[in-house]
Write a protein that holds these residues in place. Structure first.
Motif, mmCIF file in Angstrom:
data_model
loop_
_atom_site.group_PDB
_atom_site.id
_atom_site.type_symbol
_atom_site.label_atom_id
_atom_site.label_comp_id
_atom_site.label_asym_id
_atom_site.label_seq_id
_atom_site.Cartn_x
_atom_site.Cartn_y
_atom_site.Cartn_z
ATOM 1 N N ILE A 355 -5.160 -8.088 1.350
ATOM 2 C CA ILE A 355 -4.359 -6.879 1.560
ATOM 3 C C ILE A 355 -5.295 -5.762 1.981
ATOM 4 O O ILE A 355 -6.148 -5.325 1.199
ATOM 5 N N TRP A 356 -5.135 -5.323 3.225
ATOM 6 C CA TRP A 356 -6.084 -4.354 3.769
ATOM 7 C C TRP A 356 -5.740 -2.920 3.387
ATOM 8 O O TRP A 356 -6.607 -2.054 3.393
ATOM 9 N N ASP A 357 -4.494 -2.643 3.054
ATOM 10 C CA ASP A 357 -4.105 -1.296 2.624
ATOM 11 C C ASP A 357 -4.015 -1.280 1.108
ATOM 12 O O ASP A 357 -3.045 -1.767 0.528
ATOM 13 N N PRO A 358 -5.010 -0.739 0.407
ATOM 14 C CA PRO A 358 -5.016 -0.810 -1.058
ATOM 15 C C PRO A 358 -3.920 0.026 -1.712
ATOM 16 O O PRO A 358 -3.659 -0.131 -2.897
ATOM 17 N N LYS A 359 -3.269 0.887 -0.941
ATOM 18 C CA LYS A 359 -2.216 1.744 -1.510
ATOM 19 C C LYS A 359 -0.827 1.114 -1.384
ATOM 20 O O LYS A 359 0.152 1.681 -1.842
ATOM 21 N N THR A 360 -0.742 -0.063 -0.750
ATOM 22 C CA THR A 360 0.570 -0.691 -0.589
ATOM 23 C C THR A 360 1.090 -1.181 -1.936
ATOM 24 O O THR A 360 0.335 -1.739 -2.730
ATOM 25 N N PRO A 361 2.359 -0.967 -2.232
ATOM 26 C CA PRO A 361 2.897 -1.372 -3.541
ATOM 27 C C PRO A 361 3.302 -2.843 -3.613
ATOM 28 O O PRO A 361 3.618 -3.341 -4.690
ATOM 29 N N THR A 362 3.318 -3.559 -2.476
ATOM 30 C CA THR A 362 3.733 -4.958 -2.477
ATOM 31 C C THR A 362 2.736 -5.787 -1.674
ATOM 32 O O THR A 362 2.023 -5.253 -0.825
ATOM 33 N N PRO A 363 2.725 -7.108 -1.888
ATOM 34 C CA PRO A 363 1.841 -7.977 -1.108
ATOM 35 C C PRO A 363 2.456 -8.417 0.212
ATOM 36 O O PRO A 363 1.836 -9.166 0.956
ATOM 37 N N TYR A 364 3.658 -7.966 0.503
ATOM 38 C CA TYR A 364 4.343 -8.450 1.696
ATOM 39 C C TYR A 364 3.739 -7.847 2.951
ATOM 40 O O TYR A 364 3.392 -6.676 2.987
ATOM 41 N N SER A 365 3.632 -8.681 3.993
ATOM 42 C CA SER A 365 2.976 -8.233 5.220
ATOM 43 C C SER A 365 3.546 -8.994 6.399
ATOM 44 O O SER A 365 4.508 -9.753 6.267
ATOM 45 N N ASP A 366 2.914 -8.826 7.556
ATOM 46 C CA ASP A 366 3.349 -9.536 8.758
ATOM 47 C C ASP A 366 2.594 -10.848 8.962
ATOM 48 O O ASP A 366 2.801 -11.535 9.957
ATOM 49 N N ALA A 367 1.728 -11.220 8.042
ATOM 50 C CA ALA A 367 0.800 -12.325 8.272
ATOM 51 C C ALA A 367 1.502 -13.676 8.346
ATOM 52 O O ALA A 367 2.297 -14.034 7.473
ATOM 53 N N ASN A 368 1.199 -14.447 9.402
ATOM 54 C CA ASN A 368 1.566 -15.854 9.492
ATOM 55 C C ASN A 368 0.414 -16.699 8.952
ATOM 56 O O ASN A 368 -0.627 -16.167 8.557
ATOM 57 N N LEU A 369 0.601 -18.012 8.984
ATOM 58 C CA LEU A 369 -0.471 -18.938 8.616
ATOM 59 C C LEU A 369 -0.749 -19.834 9.807
ATOM 60 O O LEU A 369 0.137 -20.575 10.256
ATOM 61 N N THR A 370 -1.967 -19.775 10.342
ATOM 62 C CA THR A 370 -2.334 -20.606 11.484
ATOM 63 C C THR A 370 -2.784 -21.975 10.997
ATOM 64 O O THR A 370 -3.747 -22.092 10.239
ATOM 65 N N VAL A 371 -2.081 -23.010 11.434
ATOM 66 C CA VAL A 371 -2.376 -24.383 11.032
ATOM 67 C C VAL A 371 -3.436 -24.999 11.946
ATOM 68 O O VAL A 371 -4.301 -25.750 11.494
ATOM 69 N N MET A 372 -3.367 -24.682 13.235
ATOM 70 C CA MET A 372 -4.362 -25.187 14.192
ATOM 71 C C MET A 372 -4.695 -24.065 15.172
ATOM 72 O O MET A 372 -3.796 -23.394 15.679
#
Length: 512
Positions: A355-372
């Motif tokens: 989590i790059w924004d330490p002030k965010t109240p939740t862990p939710y983000s736009d991040a996907n997971l790259t498999v390959m």
């Protein structure tokens, strides 16, 4: 007689509890009469592998903790699965098996539905069919590597096929290869594929990985040439992003030029992966911070490439702590910045899912997971080419990866240097470390660590870890790996043994 029927039906419901979906995945077969309906069915397959029990959480914890290179903050995980000693009823062992067959059953229903209702399928319908074959191949490929011989299900689940025996791995691999060839035929080229969906080159990439796995540690295997043929179909269709760090930053990490296949998370699923890797005290919200890196993998990277900017992007060993009200609460320093004197300082976190924004109240983000991604393809091409043509021919592929690394932000343009002058044996061992330096913490360690066989896993993973533990004197915060041969596979889940009439306790994997 009626009581016997009731008892039988109750047994059937019990025996299918780990496979049967309630409500059913598809309640209306007419879905397959239109392209939009087929897309809906295929989206359901994707949702199963993006869910909590698979790529969103449990699969990632399973392959991380049991990899031999990562650790857990939870004592129950550290002393069992992360000690390479899971029980057959371990949560991750059970859940990943169940989620795998859910995805397989959904794929089967979709493949059969398209065949039944589409006499002359459109290009769109064929593309969706290719995706169903691709996902089924991916899930079976994970299953057969994790558990060994597994039930082979290719039909819609019904009362006639509730129970299925384990089959030889060769039969599973035959289906995987067939599925990927069908996927290649039917998938759109990546240049015109829908964003977030695999193009035909993704099928080539996965098939190359299958052939490399089948080649194992056999230098003269015919599978190396087969792998190279597939890998070269991918080469040049993607490109490395210019800066390694941007692979992990918001706004640049999803569906970039390097991505070959990635899981398109919703915010909840993305939040699970973020929570696995970021501790609560690193931001104002709540998190888990479970996934940790073993010290020997830190030592190896620092020893090989002391100024590699990939290290800083991969390893989180120093961060500011935060209270829930947003105020700072000091600095947290972890190995290698400080000595390994307690568990809280002994294992750094994976910085790629942070989590790059330490002030965010939740862990939710736009991040996907790259498999390959494309850098893995380049490293794999280097490994394959070394086996076929020797190290000099293989060097250009790995040096593409190293050139990008040393020119990334934080690099000095010098380290890591290009590889040159190694013997074939030296290159073979080095390339396995290059996978580690580039891809550490992305979910592939379990598979790569075992791909070259028991001797490699024992000498290059298990013994290396145990030697590092001995160096620290094992002060109570680390574990020793005991049975490398047992840890080559996971146990067949207890639920499957108890409910599948064609799998019994005698069918359990060795050591469990």
């Amino acid at each position: 007689m009626k009581n016997k029927i009731i008892i039988f039906l109750s047994f059937v419901l019990l025996s299918t509890s780990c496979l049967k979906e309630d409500p059913p995945f598809l309640s209306d077969e007419n879905l397959f009469t239109t392209d939009e309906g087929i897309k809906t069915a295929v989206n359901g397959i994707y949702s199963s592998i993006a869910g909590f029990n698979y790529y969103s959480s449990d699969l990632m914890q399973l392959v991380d903790f049991h990899s031999g290179m990562l650790q857990s903050t939870r004592a129950q995980d550290q002393n069992a699965i992360a000690a390479l000693n899971p029980l057959p009823n371990d949560t991750f062992v059970e859940n990943v098996w169940k989620a795998s067959y859910q995805a397989i059953n959904r794929s089967n229903e979709t493949i059969m539905g398209i065949a039944k209702f589409q006499e002359d399928p459109s290009e769109t319908a064929l593309n969706e069919l290719g995706q169903a074959h691709f996902i089924r191949a991916l899930v079976y490929f994970n299953l057969v590597r994790l558990y060994g011989d597994v039930p082979l299900r290719t039909d819609k689940l019904n009362i006639e096929n509730l129970d299925a025996p384990r089959v030889e791995k060769d039969s599973v691999y035959q289906l995987i290869i067939s599925d990927l060839k069908l996927a290649e035929t039917n998938l759109f080229d990546k240049s015109v594929q829908n964003i977030g969906r695999p193009g035909k080159q993704a099928a080539n990439m996965l098939l190359a990985k299958v052939y490399v796995t089948l080649a194992g540690n056999e230098s003269g295997s015919e599978y190396w040439a087969m792998a190279k043929e597939e890998a070269l179909k991918v080469y040049g269709h993607y490109q490395l992003v210019s800066d390694y760090n941007t692979l992990w930053h918001e706004g640049t990490r999803n569906n970039n030029a390097e991505s070959i296949f990635e899981i398109q998370y919703n915010q909840a699923n993305s939040g699970n992966v973020i929570r696995l890797h970021t501790p609560s005290n690193a931001f104002v919200g709540q998190s888990w911070g479970r996934v940790l890196l073993n010290p020997e993998v830190i030592d190896q990277h620092m020893g090989q490439y002391p100024n590699d900017p990939r290290f800083e992007a991969t390893v989180m060993y120093n961060y500011i702590k935060y209270n829930s009200d947003g105020t700072e609460n000091g600095e947290q320093k972890i190995y290698p910045m400080v000595a390994r004197t307690s568990k809280s300082k002994a294992f750094p976190f994976v910085g790629k899912f942070w989590i790059w924004d330490p002030k965010t109240p939740t862990p939710y983000s736009d991040a996907n997971l790259t498999v390959m991604r494309y850098s893995e393809l380049l490293i794999m091409l280097a490994e394959i080419t070394n086996e076929i043509d020797g190290p000099a021919a293989a060097e250009p592929y790995i040096n593409e990866v190293l050139t990008r690394a040393r020119n990334s932000e934080g690099g000095d343009g010098i380290q890591p240097e290009n590889i040159t002058g190694l013997s074939q044996d030296e290159f073979r061992m080095r390339i396995m470390r290059e996978y580690q330096y580039e891809l550490l913490g992305e979910g592939g360690e379990w598979f790569r660590n075992r791909r070259r066989g028991l001797e490699y896993f024992t000498t290059q993973v298990v013994n290396v870890h145990n030697d590092r533990v001995a160096l620290d004197g094992n002060q109570g915060f680390d574990v020793t790996y005991d049975d490398a041969e047992k840890a080559m596979l996971l146990p067949i889940p207890l639920t499957e043994i108890n409910t599948n009439l064609q799998i019994g306790s005698d069918d359990q994997n060795p050591g469990y």
